[in-house]
Design an enzyme around this catalytic site. Structure first.
Site, short mmCIF file in Angstrom:
data_model
loop_
_atom_site.label_atom_id
_atom_site.label_comp_id
_atom_site.label_asym_id
_atom_site.label_seq_id
_atom_site.Cartn_x
_atom_site.Cartn_y
_atom_site.Cartn_z
N CYS A 63 3.07 -3.06 3.97
CA CYS A 63 2.24 -1.85 4.62
C CYS A 63 2.81 -1.27 5.43
O CYS A 63 4.19 -1.16 5.62
CB CYS A 63 0.62 -2.44 4.80
SG CYS A 63 0.80 -3.51 6.33
N HIS A 113 10.55 -22.36 10.37
CA HIS A 113 9.35 -23.24 11.07
C HIS A 113 8.26 -23.07 10.74
O HIS A 113 7.29 -23.98 11.03
CB HIS A 113 9.43 -22.48 12.38
CG HIS A 113 10.77 -22.84 13.28
ND1 HIS A 113 10.72 -22.32 14.65
CD2 HIS A 113 11.91 -23.25 13.00
CE1 HIS A 113 11.81 -23.14 15.24
NE2 HIS A 113 12.57 -23.36 14.26
N THR A 166 3.03 -1.43 8.67
CA THR A 166 3.51 -2.20 9.97
C THR A 166 3.57 -3.86 9.32
O THR A 166 4.46 -4.54 10.18
CB THR A 166 2.61 -2.43 11.10
OG1 THR A 166 1.30 -3.05 10.37
CG2 THR A 166 2.22 -1.14 11.71
N ARG A 200 9.32 -31.77 13.12
CA ARG A 200 8.21 -31.63 14.02
C ARG A 200 7.71 -30.12 13.56
O ARG A 200 6.37 -29.87 13.62
CB ARG A 200 9.00 -31.29 15.40
CG ARG A 200 9.67 -30.15 15.57
CD ARG A 200 10.51 -29.86 17.10
NE ARG A 200 11.09 -28.78 17.44
CZ ARG A 200 12.22 -28.60 17.04
NH1 ARG A 200 12.93 -29.66 16.22
NH2 ARG A 200 12.97 -27.60 17.08
N HIS A 201 8.29 -29.33 12.92
CA HIS A 201 7.54 -28.19 12.10
C HIS A 201 6.74 -28.61 10.96
O HIS A 201 5.47 -27.90 10.77
CB HIS A 201 8.74 -27.07 11.62
CG HIS A 201 9.68 -26.77 12.60
ND1 HIS A 201 9.14 -26.20 13.81
CD2 HIS A 201 10.84 -27.17 13.01
CE1 HIS A 201 10.23 -26.02 14.65
NE2 HIS A 201 11.54 -26.50 14.07
N MET A 249 -1.34 -6.67 5.96
CA MET A 249 -0.95 -7.40 4.92
C MET A 249 -1.14 -8.80 5.35
O MET A 249 -1.79 -9.55 4.34
CB MET A 249 0.40 -7.11 4.43
CG MET A 249 0.35 -5.84 3.41
SD MET A 249 -0.56 -5.92 2.03
CE MET A 249 0.00 -4.62 1.01
N ASP A 302 0.98 -1.11 0.06
CA ASP A 302 0.01 -0.22 0.17
C ASP A 302 0.78 1.25 -0.06
O ASP A 302 2.03 1.18 -0.16
CB ASP A 302 -0.86 -0.08 1.21
CG ASP A 302 -0.23 0.43 2.58
OD1 ASP A 302 0.81 0.23 2.61
OD2 ASP A 302 -1.16 0.32 3.63
N HIS A 303 0.31 2.29 0.09
CA HIS A 303 1.13 3.47 0.32
C HIS A 303 2.26 3.77 1.11
O HIS A 303 3.16 4.37 1.00
CB HIS A 303 0.14 4.90 0.27
CG HIS A 303 -0.74 4.83 1.65
ND1 HIS A 303 -1.91 3.91 1.51
CD2 HIS A 303 -0.76 5.41 2.74
CE1 HIS A 303 -2.50 3.98 2.68
NE2 HIS A 303 -1.68 4.75 3.48
C1 RB5 Z 1 -1.93 2.69 6.69
O1 RB5 Z 1 -2.08 3.80 7.21
C2 RB5 Z 1 -1.67 1.79 7.43
O2 RB5 Z 1 -2.84 1.45 8.40
C3 RB5 Z 1 -1.37 0.50 6.69
O3 RB5 Z 1 -0.22 0.63 5.83
C4 RB5 Z 1 -0.87 -0.79 7.51
O4 RB5 Z 1 0.02 -0.42 8.51
C5 RB5 Z 1 -2.02 -1.60 7.99
O5 RB5 Z 1 -1.93 -2.50 8.83
#
Ligand code: RB5
Length: 156
Positions: A72, A105, A74, A139-140, A78, A15-16
């Site tokens: 994304c 794993h 974080t 095991r994994h 995603m 994403d952006h």
């Molecule tokens: C976008 O601001 C943010 O929420 C997105 O990129 C992501 O981190 C969501 O999990």
């Protein structure tokens, strides 16, 4: 020297908030000789991460790409969205160790990361590690098999 095995095909999506890291990873992968399907986004204009998670996950689930990498802010959104697609094991990694363990794993087929969490150099190292690590099995394997069974049971 002729390479014995071709490099796996990689689906990229962002994403952006992950766009700038996707561009760095795409350049790295192309320079390293990986075939890449860049599924967008292609600017920092605000978009919705599930659309790009689905695009990556669909291609990996259909074996059109061997692995997916999705970014994304974080990596979490995603991963949550990609994991809704049957056959996908998407793992958020924050560093080289978690990128390695996602393959070793969890037999992850999609790596996700945060463009607001990792920098370009870290992202490249994580991608290299992810792509060069094999699943440990044993095991994994038993545990991943249980994940597959949960998915099958939920689908009915
Ligand atoms: C976008 O601001 C943010 O929420 C997105 O990129 C992501 O981190 C969501 O999990």
């Amino acid at each position: 020297m002729t390479e014995l095995s071709p490099k796996p095909r990689i689906a990229l999506g962002a994403d952006h908030a992950g766009y700038h890291i996707k561009e760095i990873i795409r350049q790295f992968l192309e320079n390293a000789g990986y075939p890449v399907d860049d599924l967008g986004t292609w600017s920092e204009e605000s978009v919705d991460y599930p659309d790009y998670a689905k695009a990556v996950a669909d291609r990996v689930a259909a074996h059109q790409d061997a692995y997916g990498i999705a970014m994304c802010g974080t990596g979490m959104g995603m991963a949550i969205a990609a994991n809704k697609v049957p056959g996908i094991r998407a793992a958020v990694a924050h560093n080289v160790d978690t990128a390695r363990l996602a393959r070793e794993h969890n037999d992850a087929n999609v790596l996700t990361m945060g463009g607001r969490v990792v920098n370009g150099a870290q992202a490249i190292e994580m991608v290299q590690t992810f792509l060069n690590t094999t699943f440990a099995g044993g095991r994994h394997g038993r545990r991943v098999e249980k994940i597959i069974q949960i998915e099958a049971a939920e689908r009915g």
